[in-house]
Design an enzyme around this catalytic site. Sequence first.
Site, PDB file in Angstrom:
ATOM      1  N   THR A   1       4.275   1.770   2.245  1.00  0.00           N
ATOM      2  CA  THR A   1       5.582   1.918   1.588  1.00  0.00           C
ATOM      3  C   THR A   1       6.371   3.069   2.192  1.00  0.00           C
ATOM      4  O   THR A   1       7.566   2.944   2.470  1.00  0.00           O
ATOM      5  CB  THR A   1       5.381   2.143   0.067  1.00  0.00           C
ATOM      6  OG1 THR A   1       4.785   0.977  -0.499  1.00  0.00           O
ATOM      7  CG2 THR A   1       6.706   2.440  -0.626  1.00  0.00           C
ATOM      8  N   SER A   2       5.684   4.189   2.415  1.00  0.00           N
ATOM      9  CA  SER A   2       6.391   5.363   2.940  1.00  0.00           C
ATOM     10  C   SER A   2       6.896   5.151   4.357  1.00  0.00           C
ATOM     11  O   SER A   2       7.878   5.765   4.774  1.00  0.00           O
ATOM     12  CB  SER A   2       5.472   6.596   2.895  1.00  0.00           C
ATOM     13  OG  SER A   2       4.489   6.522   3.914  1.00  0.00           O
TER      14      SER A   2
ATOM     15  N   GLY B   1       0.824  -1.198   0.000  1.00  0.00           N
ATOM     16  CA  GLY B   1       0.000   0.000   0.000  1.00  0.00           C
ATOM     17  C   GLY B   1       0.859   1.248   0.000  1.00  0.00           C
ATOM     18  O   GLY B   1       2.077   1.205   0.227  1.00  0.00           O
ATOM     19  N   CYS B   2       0.225   2.369  -0.277  1.00  0.00           N
ATOM     20  CA  CYS B   2       0.961   3.626  -0.413  1.00  0.00           C
ATOM     21  C   CYS B   2       1.501   4.105   0.939  1.00  0.00           C
ATOM     22  O   CYS B   2       2.703   4.344   1.086  1.00  0.00           O
ATOM     23  CB  CYS B   2       0.084   4.687  -1.072  1.00  0.00           C
ATOM     24  SG  CYS B   2      -1.532   4.920  -0.313  1.00  0.00           S
ATOM     25  N   TYR B   3       0.628   4.245   1.923  1.00  0.00           N
ATOM     26  CA  TYR B   3       1.107   4.664   3.241  1.00  0.00           C
ATOM     27  C   TYR B   3       2.150   3.684   3.782  1.00  0.00           C
ATOM     28  O   TYR B   3       3.209   4.097   4.269  1.00  0.00           O
ATOM     29  CB  TYR B   3      -0.056   4.774   4.232  1.00  0.00           C
ATOM     30  CG  TYR B   3      -0.971   5.974   4.059  1.00  0.00           C
ATOM     31  CD1 TYR B   3      -0.475   7.271   4.105  1.00  0.00           C
ATOM     32  CD2 TYR B   3      -2.345   5.803   3.906  1.00  0.00           C
ATOM     33  CE1 TYR B   3      -1.337   8.361   3.987  1.00  0.00           C
ATOM     34  CE2 TYR B   3      -3.207   6.897   3.786  1.00  0.00           C
ATOM     35  CZ  TYR B   3      -2.696   8.172   3.833  1.00  0.00           C
ATOM     36  OH  TYR B   3      -3.534   9.250   3.727  1.00  0.00           O
TER      37      TYR B   3
END
Lengths: 347, 347, 347, 347
Positions: free
Chosen positions: D156-157, D152-154
């Site tokens: 990964t960060s 997911g995007c969050y």
Amino acid sequence: MKKVAILGASGYTGAELIRILLNHKKVEIAALCANSNASQKIEQLYPHLIHYNLPILQKVEEVDFSKIDVVFGCLPHTASQETFKKILDDKKNSHLKIIDLSADFRLENISDYEKWYEHEHAAPNLQPQAIYALPEIHRNKIKKHNLLANPGCYPTSALLPLIPLLQNKLIEISDIIIDAKSGTSGAGRVVKQGNLFCEVNESVRAYSIGKHRHIGEIEQELSKAAGEKINIDFTPHLLPINRGIISTIYVKIKSPFKLDDLKNCLETKYEDEFFVRVIDGDVNIKDVAGTNFCMMTVKASNVVGRAVIVSVIDNLCKGASTQAVQNMNILFGFDEKEGLEFAPIFP
Amino acid sequence: MKKVAILGASGYTGAELIRILLNHKKVEIAALCANSNASQKIEQLYPHLIHYNLPILQKVEEVDFSKIDVVFGCLPHTASQETFKKILDDKKNSHLKIIDLSADFRLENISDYEKWYEHEHAAPNLQPQAIYALPEIHRNKIKKHNLLANPGCYPTSALLPLIPLLQNKLIEISDIIIDAKSGTSGAGRVVKQGNLFCEVNESVRAYSIGKHRHIGEIEQELSKAAGEKINIDFTPHLLPINRGIISTIYVKIKSPFKLDDLKNCLETKYEDEFFVRVIDGDVNIKDVAGTNFCMMTVKASNVVGRAVIVSVIDNLCKGASTQAVQNMNILFGFDEKEGLEFAPIFP
Amino acid sequence: MKKVAILGASGYTGAELIRILLNHKKVEIAALCANSNASQKIEQLYPHLIHYNLPILQKVEEVDFSKIDVVFGCLPHTASQETFKKILDDKKNSHLKIIDLSADFRLENISDYEKWYEHEHAAPNLQPQAIYALPEIHRNKIKKHNLLANPGCYPTSALLPLIPLLQNKLIEISDIIIDAKSGTSGAGRVVKQGNLFCEVNESVRAYSIGKHRHIGEIEQELSKAAGEKINIDFTPHLLPINRGIISTIYVKIKSPFKLDDLKNCLETKYEDEFFVRVIDGDVNIKDVAGTNFCMMTVKASNVVGRAVIVSVIDNLCKGASTQAVQNMNILFGFDEKEGLEFAPIFP
Amino acid sequence: MKKVAILGASGYTGAELIRILLNHKKVEIAALCANSNASQKIEQLYPHLIHYNLPILQKVEEVDFSKIDVVFGCLPHTASQETFKKILDDKKNSHLKIIDLSADFRLENISDYEKWYEHEHAAPNLQPQAIYALPEIHRNKIKKHNLLANPGCYPTSALLPLIPLLQNKLIEISDIIIDAKSGTSGAGRVVKQGNLFCEVNESVRAYSIGKHRHIGEIEQELSKAAGEKINIDFTPHLLPINRGIISTIYVKIKSPFKLDDLKNCLETKYEDEFFVRVIDGDVNIKDVAGTNFCMMTVKASNVVGRAVIVSVIDNLCKGASTQAVQNMNILFGFDEKEGLEFAPIFP
């Protein structure tokens, strides 16, 4: 691999050239010049370029142009004339191909330059060697020149639809109105109050009404297309977006022609052009931002005998840096699309 | 204290009326109607209104209009005609003053309504009682009417500069071009793909070219001002800002007049008007956003005999809700500035 | 009518004070100072203020403060100390009430000032007369003082939720983390590259991590509330919006308390406060922008024993100018809401 | 040339995959599926893709997957499980490599999936074949799998900075706080009021506090890295920008380590990674938008023993589509940078 130098690499159009050329298979970036940032790394100015192994910033006078094949000029106006004069005065640089993104060589008559830029032309002897270089219009001439005046952003958005219509005498030469709106990157990285986030955001304003310098350039090219002197109404607006220009153009259809004749003219002119596209729907800045594309649409006005043409480009791309690369591709006989085929980032 | 009802309180213009009327010293909000949200609190739709003790949302049919003095209609078109017809069919509501923010009563000819809105007029008998109510232009007539058609947002921005020029025959009636740009709140709180943040942000598009419904309203009022039938070119654009309209208007100056005659005409017309201001500098949407002000500037075109007029308003304010309150102030003989003097939020 | 002077009227907080005071029934703006723009009209700096009959900009030394009742200081730090020292050194100004929006008098210990601002305190003798003036917390003390240090924007957003929780010993004094995000107007009208539209737009960055000057002020007030020395984690971020702060605050609930004890504490503390509201839903910057409101919400963390509190204010309003007016209302015994009751502009 | 199919091509991550794959030298787009838009051209949904000769949109069941080499799944959760189950139930599709961008295969325990997504897992037999595929962390395992759960995007960060620190036991496993902010494209092209331009613009809100579905995924991966169960605080915020995530992460440094140990750990981990970069300055969403890059910085907190790590990615790129292409490059043994080396568009 052709060797490229970029003069004025610290500005937005310079940084944009770097972005594009990094993906170009036939050139390498050999020199980056930015006089007031000389000896810095480009990533000190643009951290997003940290991933690439780019040359240190230099002063222009430090570059050995005899080892360079093509120079992109991203200097402020008048600086460009002075710099290229100095470079070309040196005989061993006579092989150089120069693509100047400033306005310095766009106006064929020295007096027009001096009228619009309120400054003496610093390289009048060079001017006759220069050509106004809008690829879809001047492709054949471009190939034969070594000093290209890359068109301005607003002019590109207006000339692409208007030149074919005037060449084919489909519209009246009077009453051409160009209402243009540009993203704020058009103002460059210049630090002034009017460009502050809080001043631009959530607002729009019209500026330089009736006296924007791009009028000279647009009128020159339209007049050449029509074969007679044309005066236009041109109003630029500042938009709270980073990139993109939308030009809404009002024209009168010449009798006995109809709207469809205008459409057909433009469709025919651009049917084999990859970067220019005539569509039926509404055009949207977002659909071309970050790319070399121009999209345009031709619509009936509410008023009989009139048409409205809307075109969109990215001011830093088709209006500056990618168009410059397209011109370079033409100059070197590369595939004209090389390095420029990527799609816009959406959304 | 006059008692106010707002029909369609769930939309942006309804919420905007609440904001304005909360600070109005001579009225109280007695009823808020929003049929599909009936029995909810307004702060369930608009949390920012939680601080105020506002009436619960109701259905229109639940309101006893005999106890109401003035009704603001913020309903979709056709719904407005039907609703006000029903309300006024009831004799005990004949005292009501109605300020309709929809387009339903703006077009004097039923056939114009049906042409532009592609729908049968649902209250043709009411239409003759209605008046197009642009305060600075129709102030005296407004006082004598009980059914006001509050002007549209684009029309307000175009009519304020153009009507005085046409009344004084300073400009040609042909070749009037209105290039208008609006913030996204003009589309209302309607949930559709084209209004999504990611689709609007960092873009601009022209839409409804040659066929936007506001053309009918603009042409009607300009024709009345000129005393002859006027057709205009009108192109709306969608801007990535919440509020505000900038209209760039291209006109031909009638011989033997000069630019200064246009300027003088508008300055004279508006010198005693608090809400309309002619300035020399560039106008900026930001300078009027959130307020009832209109600012305009008159500039020389690059083309001899032409002028460019730029006007800015807030589409939800002078283009809708604050203008409606200004109209209410006129109807009741209040100070016309009551509740409307506040400055824009800058930045 | 009390007479107001604004020092530093050319900045955003100065302009914001003008907006607010124009609608205040008990004061009049008697003097506007902006040393480098002295003798200009305010509308030359802020065209949106053209509609009001405001005093010409003056130099501070031109003002006769004996005729002024209250001074708002919107000067850069250190300039504020020097200016107010000079004004108060003049005996005939001893009646003056001063509300300083700079940071110059916020830190009670001279050494704290010198640590965080890296500059000698220019008015150490005045410091003891100053009080940190957060109205909902220090209302009673404010009434007795003539020199108010108006709280910073980030501190206001953090202190309103945290002080009651610490006073009631509901949360641990360690591990308080404040992740704050501010609109760009927090940087003022300062012209620098980092504040350009194109640099801020479509981006967010964290800055001054671990060393932002507001840490000193937040820690001072939290320590006083807790009765012991508190260190916080504080990270500010720059948002691509004009106005507003959202602070997301992570705390540990002290045993044996529960989330509901935190909620109840804040609800009880603020139930009679017009400007501070604890809500159940999510808070949104938009719901307070342009106003003196603070909205906050208390939520369970995913981690047992932890809570997340989110508060929103407008940095130029509750974080600066409207809070200053609220303080003025307290000083003069006016209704605390006078001039401040208006709703936010939505959308 | 490997043949690619994209399922869910009508969404933003699907369109983003098209953008990337158009420039990829080793694959061709063989099928685009979008069930509710089947038989349309992609440019009817995304006019900016008009320049490319892309396949007509199809229904999933119309595709002959035996002729496809790799499938990207951009379907909503649960739809993904059902669809891939059906495809893989067909023996002749057993060669397929699947990169699923939904959350459907990210949680290793079926019960975790059912807890966070409140829905029965539709393909529990497939789950064991899936691997959580964060390239810089799981590169070697990825090569051996055919069903990749793209992170997911969050997550990964947050995972890129936190996993190495936990693996090396440099930070405490308690008190990890992730304050994350995402551009609005993270919500997809879903048409709902909360995503309208006017609701998102000029605002920020925190949402799903303490219960966002990405918590499960982050905790799973952090727990694996630490070798013990980790609970985190995670708060997502909605930003008024199209693209990008900035995650501000608060950690406690484990004694006897220092800030520099954290920095060194991350620098060492990522020194040979092209797409992940640890820098000294502030990180900026703009510097990675539109690309596969992650930039991070490690800073001292104001509180002794604490550190603040800030990371930025593009949610649709490194947080979705470009990471999926990076995974594909690993799967096929291509140069991992193929098609992904381009720089961000700046400004």
